[in-house]
Design an enzyme around this catalytic site. Structure first.
Site, short mmCIF file in Angstrom:
data_model
loop_
_atom_site.label_atom_id
_atom_site.label_comp_id
_atom_site.label_asym_id
_atom_site.label_seq_id
_atom_site.Cartn_x
_atom_site.Cartn_y
_atom_site.Cartn_z
N GLU A 82 0.89 -1.12 0.04
CA GLU A 82 0.12 -0.18 -0.49
C GLU A 82 0.80 1.01 -0.20
OE1 GLU A 82 -3.18 0.59 -0.16
OE2 GLU A 82 -3.60 -1.77 -0.74
N SER A 361 -38.33 -14.27 -22.00
CA SER A 361 -39.72 -13.08 -23.10
C SER A 361 -39.68 -11.99 -22.37
CB SER A 361 -40.43 -13.72 -22.79
OG SER A 361 -40.61 -15.32 -24.09
#
Length: 817
Positions: A82, A361
Site C-alpha cells: 500500500e 421473454s
C-alpha cells in the site's frame, strides 16, 4: 536533468493547487479531531423506510490489537503493497500525490488515488471515498496533522485496525480469525500476503468468493515484498507454493451485525462505495444509514427463500439458485433483496444484483411491444404474424409449442404477449420497429445495458451476450407502474455520522422515459398475462397484478433461466431462477412458473389488508372483430433508397381503424413481400440497379384500400461492387449459425463476464433512412384485382389472402415460458 525538471514541475503544480484552492476559499481547512482516532466502539444503525431500526452493527472494540500483537509479516506486507515509502515520508508522498493530481487534471478530476497509508487512515476516519481534487487536498492536510500527533508505528497500528478486509471484516484481527482461524500475531507470510492484497478491492479479492483472484493477488503482494527487501527469493517461492489454506466457512460472516437482513446490508455496502462512502465508515460504527427497506417484505422474502417447497428440485451436486428484488416504483427505493438460496455468506455472490442472465421473454415489453406502442406504431388489438418464418441471415425463431397448441397464422398483440409467442415479438421488432435499434434505445432509457453484439433480432426474445440482473429488470419495469416516469433504484437515502454531519444524501432525478398512455396500455396487456396467460401463478387475491414471464432455452428438453417480473400498483418485483452453471446435467425442466409463484408468496402476506389501489385505465380499444367501414380513405405511399444498406424504406399514413393489415408488393410479383400492421416496411433485398415499383394494399375486414405506386431507383455507387457484398448466412458461432450459449453472471469487483445467453441464433440487420415525400394519392377499392390483373396505378397484385412464407425447418421448443 529532465527527470529533475519534471519532478520540480509536479511539486509546483501540487503546491500551486493547494495555495490557490485554500487562499481562494473554495475549500475550508478540515477540522482535526484527535479523539476520533481512539476508536471507541460506536454501533452503526441501519434504519428502514419508516425510520425504525432494522440493523445494528457493533464493530467490537475488544478485537483492537496493538502494534506488538500484529505479525511482522502483516506489517511488512501491507507497507510493501500500500505504501512502500511509508517510513520515509511525512504522511504525504509528494511524488505519488503530484502524479495523482496530474492524472486527475488530465482526466477531468476523478481517476487517480495516490494516497499513502496515513492519507488512507485520514480518509477512513474523517472523509468520504470520493475521488476529487478537493478530497485529496483534505487528505493531505489531515495526514500531516496525524503524522504530527502520532508515531509511524502508531499510525500503522491504527490503520491495520480500521482497514476493511472483505467478508464484513474491519481490522486485521477479525480478518485473520475469519479467513484463517488465527490471531493477527500468528499470521504466516502467505496468510499475511492474502490479507494485504484485500484493501485494493475487498469484494473482488475475497478468497471465499474468488479464490483464484485472491491467489493471484497474494502472489503479487509476495513479489512486492521481495522487491522492497522484506523477504528473500526463497521465502517468496515457498510462500507462493502454499494453498490459500482458508478455514471452513459456515453461515454468516463475523461482522457482529444483529440482523437477518444480510443481503440488504451487503448491498448497502456496495451502494455506499459507489456513492463515495467508504464501507468501513458503516461497518466500524458511529453512522446512521437511512434506507428504503421494508422490513416486513424483507423478512417475507427471506422466509420464502428458506422454504425449499417454493423451488423446483435441484440436482444432487448443484443447487438451483435464485435472486429477488422488490422496488417502490414511485421513488425507486429498494424494498427488499434476497441474493441466493442456502446459508448466507457475508459479501458472497448475490444473484439479485450481481448476476447477468438472459431475460428471455421478460424483455419483450422493453424492446418489442413497449417501444412500438410508445411510437404509435402498435395497439393491443393489432394483428401480428405468428407462423414459421425466416428472417435475415437465416434467423428462424420458434414458438414454445412449435404451433402444436395453437395454429400458425395471425394473433393480436394481447394474445402474443399473454401466451409469450416468440415469432410475433421478433416480427414486431423487424417489421414494425425496423430492426433492433429503436427497441434497444427504449430499453437503454430504462437502465438496461447492451453489448454491441446484441444488435440483432434475437434480442427481441432475450438473446444477449451478458444479460441482465433482477435489479436491472425491476428498475426497467418500474416506469410501467409509475405513468412512464423512471426513478433510479437505490437502497440508501442518507448517511449521517455520529456528530450529525450528513455524509451522503440521495438526489432524486425522476425522468420521463415513455408516454403515460404507453405505461397504461402495457400494464393492461401484462395484467392479461397474469389473469389468464403464462403468469397466472403470480396472482394475489384481491390485488391487481401485471407482469411477464421469461425463459431462456438450454436445449429442446429444458431451460437455463426462468424469470418473472411483475408489479402491483405499489410494488415492482423481479425474480430469477436457474443453475449457476448450466450444462448437460444441470438445466431446468418445466420450472417456468416457479418465479411467478415466489412473487406471490413473498408479497401476498405483506400487502394483505393494504389498499394497493388500481392501475390507471388504459385507452379504450375497439374490438378487432368489428372493424369500421373503410370508405373514402386513401394510402399515401413514399419510398427511399439507402445505398449504404442496399435497402428501400417504405412509409405511408396509418389508417384510423383497428386491426388493419398492410400488404406490400413489388410490381411484377404475384406474392406480397411483407404483411404488417405498422405504416412502415423495409425491403432489405430489392433488385439492384433497377427502377423498382412498389404498392401497398390495406385490408380491413373484407375491404381493401390500394395505395399509389412508388418508383424507387436502386442504383449503387459506382465504386461498390454487388458481388463483393457479404451474403446472408451464419454469424460466427457453430455450423448452424447459433452463438454458443453460456451462463450470464459476473463476480463482484468487475471481473469479466462470459459470453453466451439466448439459445436463439443472432441476426444482423440493416435499416434504411426514411424520407417522407408526396408521391400522389391512392384509390379506395372494395375488391383486389385477380392474380395478374393490373391495378389503377399499373401494379400486378396477387389474389387476396395468398400471402406465403417459406415452410418451417429446424424449429425447436415445446415449453411454455
Amino acid at each position: 536533468m529532465w527527470k529533475h525538471f519534471i519532478r520540480a514541475i509536479l511539486v509546483i503544480v501540487l503546491l500551486v493547487g493547494i495555495v490557490v484552492v485554500l487562499v481562494g476559499g473554495a475549500i475550508a481547512i478540515p477540522k482535526f479531531d484527535k479523539s476520533k482516532l481512539e476508536f471507541h466502539s460506536q454501533p452503526s444503525t441501519i434504519l428502514d423506510k419508516n425510520g425504525n431500526v432494522a440493523i445494528k452493527i457493533d464493530t467490537g472494540a475488544s478485537d483492537y490489537v496493538t502494534f506488538d500483537q500484529i505479525s511482522s509479516n502483516m506489517k511488512h506486507a501491507i507497507v510493501a503493497t500500500e505504501d512502500n515509502r511509508f517510513y520515509d515520508h511525512g504522511g504525504i508522498d509528494i511524488r505519488g500525490i503530484a502524479r495523482a493530481l496530474l492524472v486527475d487534471i488530465w482526466h477531468g478530476g476523478a481517476a487517480e488515488g495516490g494516497s499513502t497509508i496515513t492519507q488512507q487512515l485520514a480518509k477512513m476516519v474523517y472523509l468520504n471515498q470520493s475521488k476529487t481534487i478537493s478530497r485529496k487536498i483534505h487528505e493531505a492536510i489531515l495526514a500531516a496533522q496525524i503524522e504530527h500527533n502520532f508515531s509511524k508505528d502508531e499510525i500503522l497500528e491504527k490503520y491495520l485496525n480500521v482497514v476493511y478486509l472483505g467478508d464484513g471484516q474491519t481490522g486485521v484481527q477479525d480478518a485473520a480469525k475469519d479467513y484463517f482461524g488465527v490471531s493477527a500475531k500468528d499470521l504466516t507470510l502467505d496468510q499475511a500476503a492474502v490479507l494485504a492484497g484485500l484493501p485494493k478491492a475487498p469484494s473482488y479479492y475475497d478468497p471465499f468468493v474468488n479464490p483464484k483472484a485472491a491467489l493471484d493477488r497474494r502472489n503479487t503482494v509476495l513479489d512486492l515484498m521481495y522487491k522492497y527487501g522484506y523477504i528473500t527469493d526463497q521465502q517468496r517461492q515457498q510462500a507462493e507454493a502454499q494453498p490459500l489454506g482458508l478455514r471452513k466457512k459456515t453461515g454468516q460472516g463475523n461482522n457482529n451485525a444483529t440482523t437477518n437482513y444480510g443481503y440488504y446490508l451487503d448491498y448497502i455496502l456496495e451502494e455506499a462505495k459507489a456513492d463515495g462512502i467508504d464501507p468501513q465508515q458503516i461497518l466500524r460504527g458511529g453512522v446512521t444509514v437511512y434506507t428504503n427497506m421494508d422490513q416486513a417484505m424483507q423478512a417475507s422474502a427471506e422466509k420464502a427463500y428458506q422454504n425449499n417447497a417454493n423451488f423446483p428440485k435441484s440436482a444432487s451436486d448443484q443447487l438451483i439458485q435464485s435472486g429477488a428484488v422488490f422496488v417502490d416504483p414511485k421513488s425507486g427505493g429498494i424494498l427488499a433483496i434476497v441474493g441466493a438460496r442456502g446459508a448466507f455468506h457475508q459479501e458472497g455472490f448475490d444473484y439479485a444484483t450481481m448476476s447477468r442472465r438472459s431475460p428471455g421473454s421478460a424483455i419483450k415489453p422493453l424492446v418489442d411491444y413497449g417501444p412500438a406502442i410508445d411510437l404509435g406504431l402498435l395497439s393491443p388489438n393489432d394483428m401480428l404474424v405468428d407462423k414459421p418464418m425466416t428472417f435475415g441471415n437465416g434467423y428462424r425463431p420458434h414458438d414454445w409449442d412449435n404451433w402444436t397448441v395453437h395454429k400458425p397464422g395471425m394473433v393480436t398483440v394481447r394474445e402474443a404477449l399473454r401466451e409469450s409467442w416468440n415469432v410475433p415479438a421478433v416480427w414486431t421488432m423487424d417489421h414494425i420497429l425496423g430492426g433492433p435499434e429503436k427497441g434497444i434505445a427504449f430499453a437503454k432509457r430504462l437502465g438496461l445495458t447492451f453489448d454491441p453484439s446484441d444488435d440483432n433480432l434475437s434480442v427481441a426474445i432475450g438473446g444477449m451476450k451478458y444479460g441482465v440482473s433482477p435489479l436491472q429488470m425491476a428498475q426497467a419495469y418500474s416506469p410501467f407502474d409509475n405513468s412512464g416516469i423512471l426513478n433510479k433504484a437505490h437502497a440508501i437515502e442518507k448517511v449521517v455520522n455520529s456528530t450529525g454531519d450528513v455524509l451522503y444524501q440521495f438526489q432524486p432525478n425522476p425522468t420521463r422515459v415513455m408516454k403515460s398512455s404507453t405505461a397504461a396500455v402495457m400494464t393492461d396487456l401484462m395484467t392479461t398475462v397474469v389473469k389468464s396467460g403464462t403468469g397466472v401463478r403470480a396472482q394475489i387475491p384481491g390485488v391487481p397484478v401485471a407482469g411477464k414471464t421469461g425463459t431462456s432455452e438450454y436445449n429442446y428438453n429444458g431451460d437455463r433461466d426462468a424469470w418473472f417480473v411483475g408489479y402491483t400498483p405499489q410494488v415492482v418485483g423481479a425474480i430469477w431462477m436457474g443453475y449457476p452453471n448450466t450444462d448437460a446435467k444441470h438445466y431446468m425442466t418445466g420450472e417456468s412458473g416457479y418465479p411467478a409463484g415466489i412473487f406471490s408468496t413473498i408479497l401476498a402476506p405483506v400487502i394483505k389488508g393494504q389498499n394497493q389501489g388500481q392501475f390507471p385505465a388504459a385507452p379504450q380499444e375497439q374490438p378487432v372483430q368489428q372493424p369500421p367501414a373503410a370508405a373514402n380513405q386513401t394510402l399515401q405511399l413514399q419510398g427511399q433508397w439507402d445505398p449504404q444498406s442496399n435497402s428501400v424504406t417504405l412509409t405511408w399514413n396509418r389508417l384510423e381503424q383497428s386491426g388493419v393489415q398492410y400488404s406490400v408488393f413489388r410490381k411484377g410479383t404475384t406474392q406480397a413481400i411483407g404483411t404488417i400492421n405498422a405504416p412502415m416496411f423495409i425491403d432489405r433485398n430489392p433488385p439492384l440497379n433497377q427502377d423498382v415499383v412498389y404498392i401497398v394494399v390495406a385490408t380491413i375486414g373484407n375491404k381493401n384500400i390500394q395505395s399509389n405506386t412508388v418508383d424507387v431507383k436502386t442504383d449503387q455507387p459506382a465504386a461498390q461492387n454487388p458481388s463483393s457484398q457479404q451474403p446472408a448466412g451464419n454469424l460466427p458461432g457453430n455450423s448452424n449459425g447459433n452463438t454458443p450459449a453460456g451462463d450470464q453472471q459476473s463476480q463482484p469487483g468487475g471481473s469479466s463476464l462470459q459470453p453466451g445467453g439466448s439459445s436463439e441464433p443472432p441476426q444482423q440487420n440493416s435499416t434504411g433512412n426514411t424520407n417522407v415525400g408526396n408521391t400522389g394519392t391512392g384509390n379506395t377499392n372494395t375488391n383486389l384485382p385477380k392474380s395478374g390483373d393490373t391495378g389503377s396505378q399499373g401494379a400486378v397484385l396477387p389474389p387476396s389472402g395468398n400471402l406465403q412464407t417459406p415452410p418451417a425447418t429446424n424449429t425447436e421448443g415445446k415449453k411454455k415460458p
